[in-house]
Write a protein that holds these residues in place. Sequence first.
Motif, PDB file in Angstrom:
ATOM      1  N   PHE A 297       0.823  -1.207   0.000  1.00  0.00           N
ATOM      2  CA  PHE A 297       0.000   0.000   0.000  1.00  0.00           C
ATOM      3  C   PHE A 297       0.862   1.265   0.000  1.00  0.00           C
ATOM      4  O   PHE A 297       0.513   2.262  -0.628  1.00  0.00           O
ATOM      5  CB  PHE A 297      -0.941   0.019   1.208  1.00  0.00           C
ATOM      6  CG  PHE A 297      -1.635   1.345   1.406  1.00  0.00           C
ATOM      7  CD1 PHE A 297      -2.529   1.816   0.456  1.00  0.00           C
ATOM      8  CD2 PHE A 297      -1.365   2.135   2.518  1.00  0.00           C
ATOM      9  CE1 PHE A 297      -3.150   3.052   0.611  1.00  0.00           C
ATOM     10  CE2 PHE A 297      -1.987   3.372   2.686  1.00  0.00           C
ATOM     11  CZ  PHE A 297      -2.874   3.825   1.725  1.00  0.00           C
ATOM     12  N   ARG A 301      -0.171   4.045  -2.668  1.00  0.00           N
ATOM     13  CA  ARG A 301      -0.920   5.169  -2.100  1.00  0.00           C
ATOM     14  C   ARG A 301      -0.825   6.436  -2.950  1.00  0.00           C
ATOM     15  O   ARG A 301      -1.847   7.054  -3.251  1.00  0.00           O
ATOM     16  CB  ARG A 301      -0.431   5.459  -0.681  1.00  0.00           C
ATOM     17  CG  ARG A 301      -1.175   6.604  -0.035  1.00  0.00           C
ATOM     18  CD  ARG A 301      -0.673   6.898   1.368  1.00  0.00           C
ATOM     19  NE  ARG A 301      -1.420   8.001   1.961  1.00  0.00           N
ATOM     20  CZ  ARG A 301      -1.141   8.537   3.139  1.00  0.00           C
ATOM     21  NH1 ARG A 301      -0.130   8.061   3.868  1.00  0.00           N
ATOM     22  NH2 ARG A 301      -1.868   9.544   3.594  1.00  0.00           N
ATOM     23  N   VAL A 378     -10.338   3.321   4.934  1.00  0.00           N
ATOM     24  CA  VAL A 378      -9.741   2.034   4.588  1.00  0.00           C
ATOM     25  C   VAL A 378     -10.884   1.106   4.203  1.00  0.00           C
ATOM     26  O   VAL A 378     -11.706   0.737   5.038  1.00  0.00           O
ATOM     27  CB  VAL A 378      -8.934   1.445   5.759  1.00  0.00           C
ATOM     28  CG1 VAL A 378      -8.379   0.072   5.395  1.00  0.00           C
ATOM     29  CG2 VAL A 378      -7.788   2.394   6.140  1.00  0.00           C
ATOM     30  N   ALA A 397      -7.465   4.017   1.198  1.00  0.00           N
ATOM     31  CA  ALA A 397      -6.738   2.752   1.039  1.00  0.00           C
ATOM     32  C   ALA A 397      -7.736   1.651   0.710  1.00  0.00           C
ATOM     33  O   ALA A 397      -8.627   1.363   1.505  1.00  0.00           O
ATOM     34  CB  ALA A 397      -5.986   2.409   2.319  1.00  0.00           C
ATOM     35  N   ALA A 423      -2.364   0.450   7.255  1.00  0.00           N
ATOM     36  CA  ALA A 423      -2.888   1.671   6.646  1.00  0.00           C
ATOM     37  C   ALA A 423      -3.646   2.505   7.666  1.00  0.00           C
ATOM     38  O   ALA A 423      -3.516   3.736   7.711  1.00  0.00           O
ATOM     39  CB  ALA A 423      -3.793   1.316   5.462  1.00  0.00           C
TER      40      ALA A 423
END
Length: 494
Positions: A297, A301, A378, A397, A423
Amino acid sequence: MNLNSAQNDRAAGVLVALAAGDALGAGYEFGAPLPDGAEVTMKGGGPFGFDPAEWTDDTSMAIPIAEALLDAGPTPAALDAVVRAWTAWAAEAKDVGSQTRNVIHAANQQPAAAGRSEVTAEDFAHAAQAFHERAGRSGGNGSLMRTAPLALAYLGRKPADLMTAAGELSALTHVEDDAREACGLWCVAIREAVLTGTLDIRTGLPLLPPDRAALWLERIETAERSRPRDFAKNGWVVEALQGAWSAIAATRAGSKGPGHLRAALEEAVRGGNDTDTVAAIAGSLLGAAYGFSAVPFEWRRNLHGWPGLRTRDLMTLGIELAGGNGRQIRQWPRTAHFDYNGWDRTDVLVRHPDDDGVWLGGVGSLERTAELGIDAVVSLCRLGTDDAPGITPENHAAFWLVDSASVESNAYAGYVLQEAAAAVERFRAEGKTVLLHCVRAESRTPTVAALYGARAAGVTPLEALERVRRVLPNAHPNSAFRQVLAAESDEITA
């Protein structure tokens, strides 16, 4: 083509991992090899001043291929669209390879001379051949770096057809046999990886003439005995391929999936010289074998670049190319809204028991982000492009998790669950209020909430899960997710 869940994940990973390798290497381009273990980050900079996490010409040239194939399929019209997009891109690009720039310039002189208004693929092919004859060679790595989308468009076709098409695509700028064959071998390997999950650069060798197959086998074997730093002339397509494959081979022992993908791309960058291109080439094959879910991630990102695209856009292109049905405006992942109207209890929303800056909810809670001051999300389920209003892409995320106990349902479930918890932790460290959600906050959300809670409260994940259940009484992670929590708990108490 109908793909299963794992194949879909791998198709989505091709362009994302290509771009991740590209952006990872951008800040180190033309530098000397790095020491073993040296940190490698998406720091940006480099000789062309790329922003952190910005991809370079490698990905920028691949995107028009993907979009043209998506719109027109593998047709002459697609190739015309590709070269026109390249022309527009090159006019403002931070970096264009010297051979590619020469061909683009020469090709665009031909339409006016012939009384036409637009450049064609034939113009490019003629200009590339003229360059080759004038220079005596045209074996730069500029066609291999961009070739990956073609493999996705040929998943349902014969490998021999893909080998031929890859050579033709290469010859728009690079006509030398080494370049054409390298593109073919890499594309056939990507196709095999998406379909089967295997990493095998030898798959395409039987499609070459025997003498050329023998030469390439020798080159591959040399790569497997070497490391990327041993290929200092990696601006040449042969050493670029060898550098990429050696990065994969040298890091293969003892790791697979996400661990191997990361180690191999870092190894490619540490090899020095044309770092972004070697890592981009390696990334396209690693993404095909391990998938979107294997790309960290922290790399996904902020990943971005020409023409104003981000990670989700690359993921969408990969999925739709592999599907073979063109752009699907009303279907995920391109649809604006994913339909969860048939689900009940999607509006659940509670605070995390160990951190009141984290909300736990169902998909319906996305409607309340502005009201509650939530500035990071998330997501553990599929969403449309407009389903998280007010949340910027870098603060959203997204993870692929199927609420299923079947091992086949989730690629690297433990890794993805931990990435999602990390995250949440990253967003909180930045002072953001976070919404962690799936569809009904009953399996995926409480699992990740427990992993995060264990970090926040200093308890085991299983203990954290019991705390989560106090606020989410319907929480019941499936058995596969519970095994992840149990394994993490055992590791803490061991």
